[in-house]
Design an enzyme around this catalytic site. Structure first.
Site, PDB file in Angstrom:
ATOM      1  N   GLY A  45     -19.509   5.364  -5.377  1.00  0.00           N
ATOM      2  CA  GLY A  45     -20.405   4.708  -5.209  1.00  0.00           C
ATOM      3  C   GLY A  45     -20.743   4.459  -3.490  1.00  0.00           C
ATOM      4  O   GLY A  45     -19.883   5.047  -2.785  1.00  0.00           O
ATOM      5  N   GLN A  50     -23.832   1.576   4.434  1.00  0.00           N
ATOM      6  CA  GLN A  50     -22.704   2.472   4.948  1.00  0.00           C
ATOM      7  C   GLN A  50     -23.351   3.562   5.520  1.00  0.00           C
ATOM      8  O   GLN A  50     -22.274   4.219   6.152  1.00  0.00           O
ATOM      9  CB  GLN A  50     -21.881   2.646   3.451  1.00  0.00           C
ATOM     10  CG  GLN A  50     -21.176   1.521   2.789  1.00  0.00           C
ATOM     11  CD  GLN A  50     -20.320   2.170   1.748  1.00  0.00           C
ATOM     12  OE1 GLN A  50     -20.769   2.104   0.763  1.00  0.00           O
ATOM     13  NE2 GLN A  50     -18.920   2.267   1.815  1.00  0.00           N
ATOM     14  N   CYS A  98     -12.716   1.962  -0.358  1.00  0.00           N
ATOM     15  CA  CYS A  98     -13.744   1.935   0.380  1.00  0.00           C
ATOM     16  C   CYS A  98     -14.144   3.155   1.319  1.00  0.00           C
ATOM     17  O   CYS A  98     -13.175   3.400   2.154  1.00  0.00           O
ATOM     18  CB  CYS A  98     -14.396   0.839   1.075  1.00  0.00           C
ATOM     19  SG  CYS A  98     -15.953   0.579   1.561  1.00  0.00           S
ATOM     20  N   LEU A  99     -14.946   3.785   1.176  1.00  0.00           N
ATOM     21  CA  LEU A  99     -15.403   4.978   2.240  1.00  0.00           C
ATOM     22  C   LEU A  99     -15.609   4.546   3.408  1.00  0.00           C
ATOM     23  O   LEU A  99     -15.160   5.462   4.381  1.00  0.00           O
ATOM     24  CB  LEU A  99     -16.822   5.792   1.758  1.00  0.00           C
ATOM     25  CG  LEU A  99     -16.638   6.584   0.708  1.00  0.00           C
ATOM     26  CD1 LEU A  99     -18.018   7.124   0.028  1.00  0.00           C
ATOM     27  CD2 LEU A  99     -15.668   7.501   0.509  1.00  0.00           C
ATOM     28  N   HIS A 140     -18.256  -4.354  -5.945  1.00  0.00           N
ATOM     29  CA  HIS A 140     -18.183  -3.815  -4.670  1.00  0.00           C
ATOM     30  C   HIS A 140     -19.193  -3.379  -3.753  1.00  0.00           C
ATOM     31  O   HIS A 140     -19.198  -3.679  -2.668  1.00  0.00           O
ATOM     32  CB  HIS A 140     -16.928  -2.721  -5.004  1.00  0.00           C
ATOM     33  CG  HIS A 140     -16.613  -1.983  -3.753  1.00  0.00           C
ATOM     34  ND1 HIS A 140     -15.440  -2.081  -2.896  1.00  0.00           N
ATOM     35  CD2 HIS A 140     -17.316  -1.053  -2.839  1.00  0.00           C
ATOM     36  CE1 HIS A 140     -15.342  -1.340  -2.019  1.00  0.00           C
ATOM     37  NE2 HIS A 140     -16.504  -0.902  -1.610  1.00  0.00           N
ATOM     38  N   GLU A 141     -19.938  -2.525  -4.461  1.00  0.00           N
ATOM     39  CA  GLU A 141     -21.262  -1.884  -3.700  1.00  0.00           C
ATOM     40  C   GLU A 141     -22.358  -3.433  -3.336  1.00  0.00           C
ATOM     41  O   GLU A 141     -22.817  -3.284  -2.286  1.00  0.00           O
ATOM     42  CB  GLU A 141     -22.028  -0.958  -4.574  1.00  0.00           C
ATOM     43  CG  GLU A 141     -21.242   0.262  -5.128  1.00  0.00           C
ATOM     44  CD  GLU A 141     -20.512   0.787  -3.725  1.00  0.00           C
ATOM     45  OE1 GLU A 141     -21.132   0.786  -2.647  1.00  0.00           O
ATOM     46  OE2 GLU A 141     -19.294   1.505  -3.895  1.00  0.00           O
ATOM     47  N   HIS A 144     -21.557  -5.134  -0.074  1.00  0.00           N
ATOM     48  CA  HIS A 144     -22.231  -3.997   0.933  1.00  0.00           C
ATOM     49  C   HIS A 144     -23.569  -4.533   1.391  1.00  0.00           C
ATOM     50  O   HIS A 144     -23.970  -4.728   2.472  1.00  0.00           O
ATOM     51  CB  HIS A 144     -22.245  -2.535   0.896  1.00  0.00           C
ATOM     52  CG  HIS A 144     -20.895  -1.900   0.897  1.00  0.00           C
ATOM     53  ND1 HIS A 144     -20.077  -2.215   1.985  1.00  0.00           N
ATOM     54  CD2 HIS A 144     -20.188  -1.438   0.000  1.00  0.00           C
ATOM     55  CE1 HIS A 144     -18.877  -1.352   1.970  1.00  0.00           C
ATOM     56  NE2 HIS A 144     -18.840  -1.036   0.757  1.00  0.00           N
TER      57      HIS A 144
HETATM   58 NI    NI Z   1     -17.209   0.117  -0.158  1.00  0.00          NI
END
Ligand code: NI
Length: 196
Positions: A45, A50, A98-99, A140-141, A144
């Site tokens: 995702g 991000q 998470c990235l 989670h997304e 953001h």
């Molecule tokens: Ni994330």
């Protein structure tokens, strides 16, 4: 085009995002870049903040999880202007990464089921009831675009334990195989120069 991923501590990750209007110039190109970035960074995702854009957009392709979570098979979605409208009282704990927070994985408690309303890539209104791993990935997304990360859900004690690791992240002291934007670079510092 690969878009560098903003790292924990950058203000772009800490503010709520704005709705997108249909027909906004460059949107289709940006969406294509989001997918490319997500796949290249091995994410399942990616949310627009991000990559430094504070707009209510995230993409998910959960099909890599299908072996362990059959419901994830073929779950590839674009979420535009999403709103979570219902959350179950029951909560579950699952491990998240998470990235934007490379190298840190923590157990996070979240509602087990959610209902989410959004527009898809064709600007068609959708409502989905999700549970288990899909509810997890979506929440989670969604965090953001609300200006949060999974770190915000951890206990004060856990955050204290992670403090040094998170500080190291913000300085760029971590392994990654994709291009990133560090919090410090907003002050005009070139990552890798002048740092420790
Ligand atoms: Ni994330």
């Amino acid at each position: 085009m690969f878009l560098p991923v903003y790292i924990y501590g950058h203000p772009a990750l800490g503010r709520p995002s704005a709705d997108i209007s249909q027909g906004e110039e460059g949107f289709d190109d940006f969406l294509r870049d989001m997918w490319e970035t997500m796949y290249e960074a091995d994410g399942l995702g990616l949310a627009a903040p991000q990559v430094g854009r504070n707009i209510r957009l995230f993409v998910i392709d959960a099909s890599v999880l299908a072996e362990d979570y059959p419901a994830c098979e073929g779950f590839k979605r674009v979420f535009i202007n999403a709103r979570i409208t219902e959350r179950s009282r029951e909560r579950v704990v699952m491990n998240e990464g998470c990235l934007s927070i490379p190298g840190i994985h923590e157990d996070v408690s979240r509602p087990e089921r959610v209902t989410i309303a959004y527009k898809d890539e064709n600007w068609v209104d959708r409502v989905e009831h999700l549970e288990g791993m899909l509810a997890r990935v979506v929440q989670h997304e969604y965090d953001h675009i609300e200006g949060h990360t999974f770190i915000d859900h951890l206990s004060t004690l856990k955050k204290r334990v992670l403090k040094k690791k998170l500080a190291a992240l913000s300085r760029g002291n971590f392994q990654r195989n994709y291009r990133v934007v560090l919090p410090a670079s907003r002050a005009g510092r070139v990552p890798g120069k002048g740092g420790k």
